[in-house]
Design a protein around this motif. Structure first.
Motif, PDB file in Angstrom:
ATOM      1  N   LYS A  21       0.848  -1.006  -0.003  1.00  0.00           N
ATOM      2  CA  LYS A  21       0.206   0.073   0.196  1.00  0.00           C
ATOM      3  C   LYS A  21       0.681   1.119   0.064  1.00  0.00           C
ATOM      4  CE  LYS A  21      -3.631  -2.412   2.452  1.00  0.00           C
ATOM      5  NZ  LYS A  21      -5.146  -2.017   3.616  1.00  0.00           N
ATOM      6  N   LYS A  22      -0.097   2.270  -0.035  1.00  0.00           N
ATOM      7  CA  LYS A  22       0.848   3.560  -0.647  1.00  0.00           C
ATOM      8  C   LYS A  22       1.967   3.850   1.121  1.00  0.00           C
ATOM      9  CE  LYS A  22       0.507   8.546  -2.637  1.00  0.00           C
ATOM     10  NZ  LYS A  22       0.229   9.578  -3.386  1.00  0.00           N
ATOM     11  N   GLU A  23       1.179   3.870   1.488  1.00  0.00           N
ATOM     12  CA  GLU A  23       1.127   4.547   3.012  1.00  0.00           C
ATOM     13  C   GLU A  23       2.690   3.609   3.411  1.00  0.00           C
ATOM     14  OE1 GLU A  23      -2.435   1.984   3.673  1.00  0.00           O
ATOM     15  OE2 GLU A  23      -1.886   3.613   2.305  1.00  0.00           O
ATOM     16  N   GLU A  24       2.420   2.152   3.014  1.00  0.00           N
ATOM     17  CA  GLU A  24       3.911   1.028   3.417  1.00  0.00           C
ATOM     18  C   GLU A  24       5.218   1.394   2.876  1.00  0.00           C
ATOM     19  OE1 GLU A  24       1.197  -2.640   2.669  1.00  0.00           O
ATOM     20  OE2 GLU A  24       1.304  -2.396   4.525  1.00  0.00           O
ATOM     21  N   ALA A  25       4.872   1.962   1.351  1.00  0.00           N
ATOM     22  CA  ALA A  25       5.988   1.936   0.716  1.00  0.00           C
ATOM     23  C   ALA A  25       6.832   3.436   1.202  1.00  0.00           C
ATOM     24  CB  ALA A  25       5.319   2.248  -0.528  1.00  0.00           C
ATOM     25  N   GLN A  26       5.887   5.010   1.838  1.00  0.00           N
ATOM     26  CA  GLN A  26       6.656   5.556   2.251  1.00  0.00           C
ATOM     27  C   GLN A  26       7.530   5.589   3.001  1.00  0.00           C
ATOM     28  OE1 GLN A  26       2.721   7.739   2.414  1.00  0.00           O
ATOM     29  NE2 GLN A  26       2.891   9.204   0.932  1.00  0.00           N
ATOM     30  N   LYS A  27       6.864   4.380   4.505  1.00  0.00           N
ATOM     31  CA  LYS A  27       7.933   4.162   5.342  1.00  0.00           C
ATOM     32  C   LYS A  27       9.196   3.360   4.794  1.00  0.00           C
ATOM     33  CE  LYS A  27       4.530   3.016   7.877  1.00  0.00           C
ATOM     34  NZ  LYS A  27       3.720   1.882   8.539  1.00  0.00           N
ATOM     35  N   SER A  28       9.682   3.231   3.587  1.00  0.00           N
ATOM     36  CA  SER A  28      10.823   2.588   3.512  1.00  0.00           C
ATOM     37  C   SER A  28      11.774   3.591   3.296  1.00  0.00           C
ATOM     38  CB  SER A  28      10.872   2.142   1.578  1.00  0.00           C
ATOM     39  OG  SER A  28      11.620   1.814   0.891  1.00  0.00           O
ATOM     40  N   GLN A  29      13.155   3.104   3.712  1.00  0.00           N
ATOM     41  CA  GLN A  29      14.837   3.224   3.414  1.00  0.00           C
ATOM     42  C   GLN A  29      15.295   3.350   2.601  1.00  0.00           C
ATOM     43  OE1 GLN A  29      14.863   5.047   7.298  1.00  0.00           O
ATOM     44  NE2 GLN A  29      12.830   4.610   6.731  1.00  0.00           N
ATOM     45  N   TRP A  30      14.622   2.669   1.817  1.00  0.00           N
ATOM     46  CA  TRP A  30      15.506   2.231   0.233  1.00  0.00           C
ATOM     47  C   TRP A  30      16.092   4.251  -0.033  1.00  0.00           C
ATOM     48  CZ3 TRP A  30      17.114   4.582  -3.781  1.00  0.00           C
ATOM     49  CH2 TRP A  30      17.446   3.542  -5.236  1.00  0.00           C
ATOM     50  N   SER A  31      17.561   4.490   0.133  1.00  0.00           N
ATOM     51  CA  SER A  31      18.104   5.373  -1.196  1.00  0.00           C
ATOM     52  C   SER A  31      18.987   5.063  -1.668  1.00  0.00           C
ATOM     53  CB  SER A  31      18.219   6.540  -0.336  1.00  0.00           C
ATOM     54  OG  SER A  31      19.766   5.852   1.097  1.00  0.00           O
ATOM     55  N   VAL A  32      19.663   5.834  -3.137  1.00  0.00           N
ATOM     56  CA  VAL A  32      20.495   6.031  -3.675  1.00  0.00           C
ATOM     57  C   VAL A  32      22.074   5.184  -2.809  1.00  0.00           C
ATOM     58  CG1 VAL A  32      22.188   6.393  -5.254  1.00  0.00           C
ATOM     59  CG2 VAL A  32      20.396   6.616  -5.719  1.00  0.00           C
ATOM     60  N   GLU A  33      22.731   6.553  -1.705  1.00  0.00           N
ATOM     61  CA  GLU A  33      23.259   5.715  -0.855  1.00  0.00           C
ATOM     62  C   GLU A  33      23.367   5.095  -0.085  1.00  0.00           C
ATOM     63  OE1 GLU A  33      21.549   8.827  -0.797  1.00  0.00           O
ATOM     64  OE2 GLU A  33      22.335  10.615  -1.855  1.00  0.00           O
ATOM     65  N   SER A  34      22.397   3.906   0.608  1.00  0.00           N
ATOM     66  CA  SER A  34      22.142   2.719   1.222  1.00  0.00           C
ATOM     67  C   SER A  34      23.077   1.710   0.058  1.00  0.00           C
ATOM     68  CB  SER A  34      20.727   2.550   1.463  1.00  0.00           C
ATOM     69  OG  SER A  34      19.611   2.723   0.313  1.00  0.00           O
ATOM     70  N   THR A 124       9.716  -6.391  -9.742  1.00  0.00           N
ATOM     71  CA  THR A 124       8.723  -7.046 -10.109  1.00  0.00           C
ATOM     72  C   THR A 124       7.994  -7.280  -9.626  1.00  0.00           C
ATOM     73  OG1 THR A 124       9.155  -9.505 -10.181  1.00  0.00           O
ATOM     74  CG2 THR A 124      10.257  -9.039 -11.467  1.00  0.00           C
ATOM     75  N   PRO A 125       6.890  -7.357 -10.978  1.00  0.00           N
ATOM     76  CA  PRO A 125       5.556  -7.827  -9.424  1.00  0.00           C
ATOM     77  C   PRO A 125       4.838  -8.605  -8.630  1.00  0.00           C
ATOM     78  CG  PRO A 125       4.534  -7.485 -11.723  1.00  0.00           C
ATOM     79  CD  PRO A 125       6.030  -7.397 -11.831  1.00  0.00           C
ATOM     80  N   VAL A 126       5.761  -8.995  -8.483  1.00  0.00           N
ATOM     81  CA  VAL A 126       5.993  -9.889  -7.053  1.00  0.00           C
ATOM     82  C   VAL A 126       6.299  -9.642  -5.751  1.00  0.00           C
ATOM     83  CG1 VAL A 126       5.607 -12.084  -8.464  1.00  0.00           C
ATOM     84  CG2 VAL A 126       7.512 -11.539  -7.917  1.00  0.00           C
ATOM     85  N   ASP A 127       7.608  -8.874  -6.079  1.00  0.00           N
ATOM     86  CA  ASP A 127       7.978  -7.807  -4.573  1.00  0.00           C
ATOM     87  C   ASP A 127       6.979  -7.031  -4.611  1.00  0.00           C
ATOM     88  OD1 ASP A 127      10.691  -8.898  -5.515  1.00  0.00           O
ATOM     89  OD2 ASP A 127      10.801  -7.540  -7.638  1.00  0.00           O
ATOM     90  N   PRO A 128       7.604  -6.652  -2.802  1.00  0.00           N
ATOM     91  CA  PRO A 128       6.291  -6.386  -2.181  1.00  0.00           C
ATOM     92  C   PRO A 128       7.377  -4.723  -1.912  1.00  0.00           C
ATOM     93  CG  PRO A 128       8.817  -7.303  -0.921  1.00  0.00           C
ATOM     94  CD  PRO A 128       8.640  -8.047  -2.550  1.00  0.00           C
ATOM     95  N   VAL A 129       7.059  -3.903  -3.688  1.00  0.00           N
ATOM     96  CA  VAL A 129       7.116  -2.910  -3.724  1.00  0.00           C
ATOM     97  C   VAL A 129       5.871  -2.334  -4.192  1.00  0.00           C
ATOM     98  CG1 VAL A 129       9.034  -1.393  -5.226  1.00  0.00           C
ATOM     99  CG2 VAL A 129      10.347  -3.178  -4.075  1.00  0.00           C
ATOM    100  N   SER A 130       5.845  -1.276  -3.931  1.00  0.00           N
ATOM    101  CA  SER A 130       4.511  -0.826  -5.072  1.00  0.00           C
ATOM    102  C   SER A 130       4.724   0.489  -5.970  1.00  0.00           C
ATOM    103  CB  SER A 130       4.130   0.518  -3.816  1.00  0.00           C
ATOM    104  OG  SER A 130       4.245   1.197  -3.624  1.00  0.00           O
ATOM    105  N   LYS A 131       3.970   0.504  -6.757  1.00  0.00           N
ATOM    106  CA  LYS A 131       4.603   1.381  -7.865  1.00  0.00           C
ATOM    107  C   LYS A 131       5.206   2.765  -7.603  1.00  0.00           C
ATOM    108  CE  LYS A 131       1.237  -1.076 -11.768  1.00  0.00           C
ATOM    109  NZ  LYS A 131      -0.002  -0.761 -12.390  1.00  0.00           N
ATOM    110  N   GLU A 132       4.367   3.081  -6.809  1.00  0.00           N
ATOM    111  CA  GLU A 132       4.668   4.837  -6.408  1.00  0.00           C
ATOM    112  C   GLU A 132       7.016   4.141  -5.536  1.00  0.00           C
ATOM    113  OE1 GLU A 132       0.430   4.404  -6.168  1.00  0.00           O
ATOM    114  OE2 GLU A 132       1.541   2.946  -5.797  1.00  0.00           O
ATOM    115  N   GLU A 133       6.652   2.701  -5.009  1.00  0.00           N
ATOM    116  CA  GLU A 133       7.968   3.378  -4.576  1.00  0.00           C
ATOM    117  C   GLU A 133       8.577   2.820  -5.040  1.00  0.00           C
ATOM    118  OE1 GLU A 133      10.745   2.983  -1.871  1.00  0.00           O
ATOM    119  OE2 GLU A 133       9.088   3.659  -2.232  1.00  0.00           O
ATOM    120  N   LYS A 134       8.790   2.400  -6.491  1.00  0.00           N
ATOM    121  CA  LYS A 134       9.793   2.003  -7.482  1.00  0.00           C
ATOM    122  C   LYS A 134      10.160   3.053  -8.128  1.00  0.00           C
ATOM    123  CE  LYS A 134       9.475  -1.375 -11.584  1.00  0.00           C
ATOM    124  NZ  LYS A 134       9.408  -0.224 -13.081  1.00  0.00           N
TER     125      LYS A 134
END
Length: 252
Positions: A21-34, A124-134
């Motif tokens: 869900k979009k709100e879950e994706a916003q919690k992601s800590q992913w960054s280029v630096e990481s 890919t769509p099976v990964d737990p990453v929303s389109k917004e987060e992707k």
């Protein structure tokens, strides 16, 4: 950005599968630096040389297209393999298309459209990453490539042009971007059939056939129909039956 049109086809037949869900994706800590830290990658930044960017491109040559690996295809195509054939396919546009398109831009777009996957990876769509987060991850990566790595090279001109072409593909509004999205899909379908042939029709990749329903241009739809007839005949010759999705099986 036209998130719904983001090409996330190298996975499963339902485009919404496996997304947060979009709100879950916003919690992601992913960054280029990481990612750079995790992979122990170091590229000289803000220099007047394009060499650091050249080295980053190597990752496209060595990062596999993830969707195929779910089917046990361990030595599968890389991201750059996919983009290379796409670029050649754009050059094959018939006059009915080429008369209306900037084909040089289409070829550049095919070579750029998945460049962010050099650090994001092939989601890919099976990964737990929303389109917004992707979308966020890829946009951040393109900013890193085009500004941090290339911002001072040649006055930043090359980086700005590359970023604009990538964004045009993502926005999916122009005739060129829509054509390249179609080419992205037909390239996937070609690879699908080729992997089935290499496995002597003991591997059924029919779940990918739904992608043909997303092709918009009549010309590329014609290519897909030809590929599907080829697939049907190939399986018949082996005395086997293959699966189809979304009513894509060729009519007799």
């Amino acid at each position: 950005m036209a998130i719904d049109e983001a090409t996330q086809t190298n996975g499963v037949p339902e485009p919404e599968a496996g997304q947060l869900k979009k709100e879950e994706a916003q919690k992601s800590q992913w960054s280029v630096e990481s990612v750079l830290t995790e992979l122990n990658l170091t590229y000289a930044q803000s220099t007047t040389s394009p060499t650091p960017f050249f080295h980053l491109l190597e990752r496209l040559k060595t990062t596999p297209r993830a969707g195929w690996r779910r089917f046990g295809i361990t030595s599968c195509e890389s991201i750059s393999d996919h983009m290379y054939r796409m670029s050649i396919l754009t050059m094959m546009a018939p006059s009915s298309l080429s008369s209306k398109l900037d084909l040089a831009k289409c070829t550049r777009m095919a070579l750029i459209h998945d460049m962010a996957e050099s650090l994001v990876g092939d989601i890919t769509p099976v990964d737990p990453v929303s389109k917004e987060e992707k979308s966020r991850r890829e946009s951040e990566t393109m900013d890193y490539i085009c500004t941090t790595l290339l911002g001072r090279f040649n006055g930043g001109l090359n980086g700005r042009e590359m970023r604009a072409i990538w964004q045009e593909y993502e926005d999916s509004v122009t005739a060129e971007s829509l054509f390249v999205h179609d080419v992205d899909k037909i390239e996937l379908l070609l690879q699908m059939v080729e992997y089935e042939r290499s496995q002597d029709c003991e591997l059924d990749l029919g779940e990918f056939t739904w992608v043909a329903q997303k092709i918009q241009s009549a010309e590329v739809k014609g290519w897909a129909e030809e590929v599907f007839r080829e697939r049907r005949d190939m399986w018949r010759e082996k005395g086997r039956t293959c699966t189809w999705r979304a009513n894509t099986e060729p009519k007799e």
